[in-house]
Design an enzyme around this catalytic site. Structure first.
Site, PDB file in Angstrom:
ATOM      1  N   CYS A 115       0.797  -1.205  -0.125  1.00  0.00           N
ATOM      2  CA  CYS A 115       0.279  -0.091  -0.378  1.00  0.00           C
ATOM      3  C   CYS A 115       0.990   0.945  -0.120  1.00  0.00           C
ATOM      4  O   CYS A 115       0.435   2.332  -0.602  1.00  0.00           O
ATOM      5  CB  CYS A 115      -0.643  -0.252   1.082  1.00  0.00           C
ATOM      6  SG  CYS A 115      -1.678  -1.298   1.476  1.00  0.00           S
ATOM      7  N   HIS A 255      -3.283   6.985   4.097  1.00  0.00           N
ATOM      8  CA  HIS A 255      -3.574   6.063   3.647  1.00  0.00           C
ATOM      9  C   HIS A 255      -4.816   5.420   3.387  1.00  0.00           C
ATOM     10  O   HIS A 255      -5.179   5.246   5.180  1.00  0.00           O
ATOM     11  CB  HIS A 255      -2.783   3.925   3.617  1.00  0.00           C
ATOM     12  CG  HIS A 255      -2.778   2.889   3.642  1.00  0.00           C
ATOM     13  ND1 HIS A 255      -3.735   3.004   2.027  1.00  0.00           N
ATOM     14  CD2 HIS A 255      -3.007   1.495   3.909  1.00  0.00           C
ATOM     15  CE1 HIS A 255      -3.986   1.720   1.839  1.00  0.00           C
ATOM     16  NE2 HIS A 255      -3.654   1.335   3.427  1.00  0.00           N
ATOM     17  N   ASN A 285     -10.282  -0.124   1.412  1.00  0.00           N
ATOM     18  CA  ASN A 285      -8.877  -0.220   0.880  1.00  0.00           C
ATOM     19  C   ASN A 285      -7.665  -0.448  -0.074  1.00  0.00           C
ATOM     20  O   ASN A 285      -8.224  -1.298  -1.157  1.00  0.00           O
ATOM     21  CB  ASN A 285      -8.236  -1.052   2.174  1.00  0.00           C
ATOM     22  CG  ASN A 285      -6.280  -0.666   1.987  1.00  0.00           C
ATOM     23  OD1 ASN A 285      -5.951  -0.347   0.800  1.00  0.00           O
ATOM     24  ND2 ASN A 285      -5.926  -1.761   2.926  1.00  0.00           N
TER      25      ASN A 285
HETATM   26  N1  COA Z   1     -17.366  -8.925  10.332  1.00  0.00           N
HETATM   27  C1  COA Z   1     -17.694  -9.575  11.412  1.00  0.00           C
HETATM   28  N2  COA Z   1     -17.278 -10.352  12.505  1.00  0.00           N
HETATM   29  C2  COA Z   1     -16.033  -9.688  11.901  1.00  0.00           C
HETATM   30  C3  COA Z   1     -15.365  -9.862  11.304  1.00  0.00           C
HETATM   31  C4  COA Z   1     -16.707  -9.492  10.141  1.00  0.00           C
HETATM   32  N3  COA Z   1     -16.191  -8.729   8.777  1.00  0.00           N
HETATM   33  N4  COA Z   1     -14.260  -9.892  10.744  1.00  0.00           N
HETATM   34  C5  COA Z   1     -14.204 -10.547  11.731  1.00  0.00           C
HETATM   35  N5  COA Z   1     -14.463 -10.874  12.883  1.00  0.00           N
HETATM   36  C6  COA Z   1     -14.623 -11.199  13.920  1.00  0.00           C
HETATM   37  C7  COA Z   1     -13.543 -11.863  14.514  1.00  0.00           C
HETATM   38  O1  COA Z   1     -13.898 -13.292  14.435  1.00  0.00           O
HETATM   39  C8  COA Z   1     -13.739 -11.906  16.135  1.00  0.00           C
HETATM   40  O2  COA Z   1     -14.533 -12.663  16.604  1.00  0.00           O
HETATM   41  P1  COA Z   1     -14.517 -13.442  17.390  1.00  0.00           P
HETATM   42  O3  COA Z   1     -14.242 -12.299  18.648  1.00  0.00           O
HETATM   43  O4  COA Z   1     -15.790 -14.029  17.740  1.00  0.00           O
HETATM   44  O5  COA Z   1     -13.172 -14.186  17.278  1.00  0.00           O
HETATM   45  C9  COA Z   1     -14.303 -10.445  15.914  1.00  0.00           C
HETATM   46  O6  COA Z   1     -14.748 -10.373  15.162  1.00  0.00           O
HETATM   47  C10 COA Z   1     -13.233  -9.224  16.323  1.00  0.00           C
HETATM   48  O7  COA Z   1     -12.244  -9.643  15.519  1.00  0.00           O
HETATM   49  P2  COA Z   1     -10.527  -8.594  15.150  1.00  0.00           P
HETATM   50  O8  COA Z   1      -9.653  -9.145  14.477  1.00  0.00           O
HETATM   51  O9  COA Z   1      -9.979  -8.601  17.105  1.00  0.00           O
HETATM   52  O10 COA Z   1     -11.395  -7.334  14.844  1.00  0.00           O
HETATM   53  P3  COA Z   1     -10.660  -5.724  14.507  1.00  0.00           P
HETATM   54  O11 COA Z   1     -11.098  -4.508  15.717  1.00  0.00           O
HETATM   55  O12 COA Z   1      -9.004  -6.025  14.859  1.00  0.00           O
HETATM   56  O13 COA Z   1     -10.908  -5.826  13.171  1.00  0.00           O
HETATM   57  C11 COA Z   1     -10.523  -5.814  10.873  1.00  0.00           C
HETATM   58  C12 COA Z   1     -10.540  -6.405  12.749  1.00  0.00           C
HETATM   59  C13 COA Z   1      -9.245  -6.492  10.050  1.00  0.00           C
HETATM   60  C14 COA Z   1     -10.772  -4.666  10.925  1.00  0.00           C
HETATM   61  C15 COA Z   1      -9.097  -4.619  12.042  1.00  0.00           C
HETATM   62  O14 COA Z   1      -7.659  -5.053  12.898  1.00  0.00           O
HETATM   63  C16 COA Z   1      -8.102  -3.887  10.671  1.00  0.00           C
HETATM   64  O15 COA Z   1      -8.469  -3.096  10.699  1.00  0.00           O
HETATM   65  N6  COA Z   1      -6.381  -4.463  10.777  1.00  0.00           N
HETATM   66  C17 COA Z   1      -6.135  -3.067   9.579  1.00  0.00           C
HETATM   67  C18 COA Z   1      -6.483  -3.830   8.318  1.00  0.00           C
HETATM   68  C19 COA Z   1      -5.221  -3.053   7.068  1.00  0.00           C
HETATM   69  O16 COA Z   1      -4.798  -1.821   7.313  1.00  0.00           O
HETATM   70  N7  COA Z   1      -4.550  -3.628   6.025  1.00  0.00           N
HETATM   71  C20 COA Z   1      -4.266  -2.919   5.370  1.00  0.00           C
HETATM   72  C21 COA Z   1      -2.890  -2.623   5.566  1.00  0.00           C
HETATM   73  S1  COA Z   1      -2.917  -2.417   3.871  1.00  0.00           S
END
Ligand code: COA
Length: 356
Positions: A115, A255, A285
């Site tokens: 990215c 970003h 994204n």
């Molecule tokens: N819908 C519903 N629930 C979801 C889900 C979705 N699309 N995706 C994940 N979950 C669930 C998980 O399974 C987890 O459930 P559990 O507690 O029963 O295991 C729960 O939601 C929490 O997951 P978690 O990963 O801790 O959530 P989060 O608050 O960290 O959000 C992201 C997840 C991916 C949105 C977040 O971590 C994020 O944006 N990270 C950065 C990613 C990024 O920017 N990547 C690109 C880099 S260039």
């Protein structure tokens, strides 16, 4: 030789017409509009149709940027194509883009830092201009992530979208372009955003295919922590190199991965969110396209003006980060029109007296 700066004379973007909303995703995976908006700020994303490729999207964005700059592809000295999801592992998609644009024999290469690719690309372009090697450079950020996603994996498929955006940088004598930049890489997080199979380390075979190892995998919470750690610090390093402070900056263009990450950066830098350009709600994204796409939209909406000082900051696979202070065009000094007119009329009077 005069010091050469890199003025941004053209910009343009392309997004596919096909939109996937959060409600559409509710029908495919176990998710909800509320969850996606609350955790990411994303409402919808654009996804390519079957006929489109990374090259066709890149060419559409690049042509818009060339038109804006009022130049032809044959005027280019170099094409830098920031992308991860190339059309083929080899040859480089940049060569096809060069050919499709009609930029006969113009050197072109792919720059892959996830990215952060577009900001890396700007900094590379500036070096070629600084040294006088090239005068007119096209920088493209383009991704078709939708083709690398496992559409049954709710932890990744809700986050990304497809898009391309491009800028033309031309040599210029007046101070503008990149005033300072900060690039970084922390390979200890190499596996945090990864497509495990499909490269030389793990060629795709029946077993890797069955295990879905050719899809994008991500450790979301680790990436979140990394982004929150590096964004603010990198911004301050770019500002220091530009000999500026946040007060000099008109807009911060981060970003567009997750609204919560942008909010965390705003808190970290003690700034209101209103100083940040955000378009993550409409595109998700779009990786290397995300920052130039956000700039194109903000210019079209009249928020960003080409003479504004922008602080761009990004993070991504690698893990990498990149930021820079960018002023696309020099700021025009305000002219005191009345004083100038008085001087002109005095000159005319004295000429008339001399003639008599
Ligand atoms: N819908 C519903 N629930 C979801 C889900 C979705 N699309 N995706 C994940 N979950 C669930 C998980 O399974 C987890 O459930 P559990 O507690 O029963 O295991 C729960 O939601 C929490 O997951 P978690 O990963 O801790 O959530 P989060 O608050 O960290 O959000 C992201 C997840 C991916 C949105 C977040 O971590 C994020 O944006 N990270 C950065 C990613 C990024 O920017 N990547 C690109 C880099 S260039």
């Amino acid at each position: 030789m005069e010091k050469q700066y890199g003025r941004i004379t053209g910009w343009g973007s392309y997004v596919p017409s096909n939109i996937i909303t959060n409600e559409d995703l509710e029908k495919i995976v176990d998710t909800s509009h509320e969850w996606i908006v609350r955790r990411t700020g994303i409402h919808q994303r654009h996804v390519v149709g079957p006929e489109e490729t990374n090259a066709t999207m890149s060419v559409a964005a690049a042509q818009a940027a060339l038109d804006k700059a009022n130049i032809h592809a044959t005027d280019l000295d170099l094409i830098i194509h920031a992308t991860t999801f190339q059309d083929h592992i080899t040859p480089p998609t940049s060569s096809q883009v060069q050919h499709m644009l009609g930029a006969h024999n113009v050197p072109a290469f792919v720059l892959t830092t996830g990215c952060t690719g577009f900001v890396y690309g700007l900094s590379v372009a500036q070096q070629f201009i600084r040294t006088g090697a090239y005068r007119t450079i096209l920088i493209i950020g383009s991704e078709i992530i939708s083709r690398g996603l496992d559409w049954t994996d709710r932890s990744t498929c809700v986050l990304f979208g497809d898009a391309a955006a491009a800028m033309v940088m031309e040599a210029c004598d007046e101070p503008c372009g990149l005033f300072g930049f900060d690039l970084g890489s922390d390979g200890s997080g190499y596996d945090k955003i990864i497509m495990p199979a499909g490269g030389a380390a793990e060629p795709v075979g029946a077993d890797t295919f069955a295990a879905g190892r050719h899809y994008l995998q991500m450790n979301g919470s680790e990436v979140f922590k990394f982004a929150s750690r590096v964004l603010g610090k990198s911004c301050y390093r770019s500002l220091a190199r530009a000999e500026m402070t946040l007060d000099d900056i008109d807009w911060i263009v981060p970003h567009q991965a997750n609204l919560r990450i942008i909010q965390a950066a705003a808190r970290d830098m003690d700034l209101p969110l209103s100083r940040f350009i955000t378009v993550v709600d409409r595109y998700g994204n779009t990786s290397a396209a995300s920052i130039p796409l956000a700039i194109c939209d903000a210019i079209a909406e009249g928020k960003i003006k080409p003479e504004d000082k922008l602080l761009l900051v990004s993070f991504g696979a690698g893990l990498t980060w990149a930021s820079c202070v960018l002023q696309m065009a020099p700021r025009l000094e305000k002219v005191n029109v009345m004083a100038d007119l008085t001087a002109v009329s005095q000159n005319i009077d004295s000429l008339a007296v001399t003639a008599l």
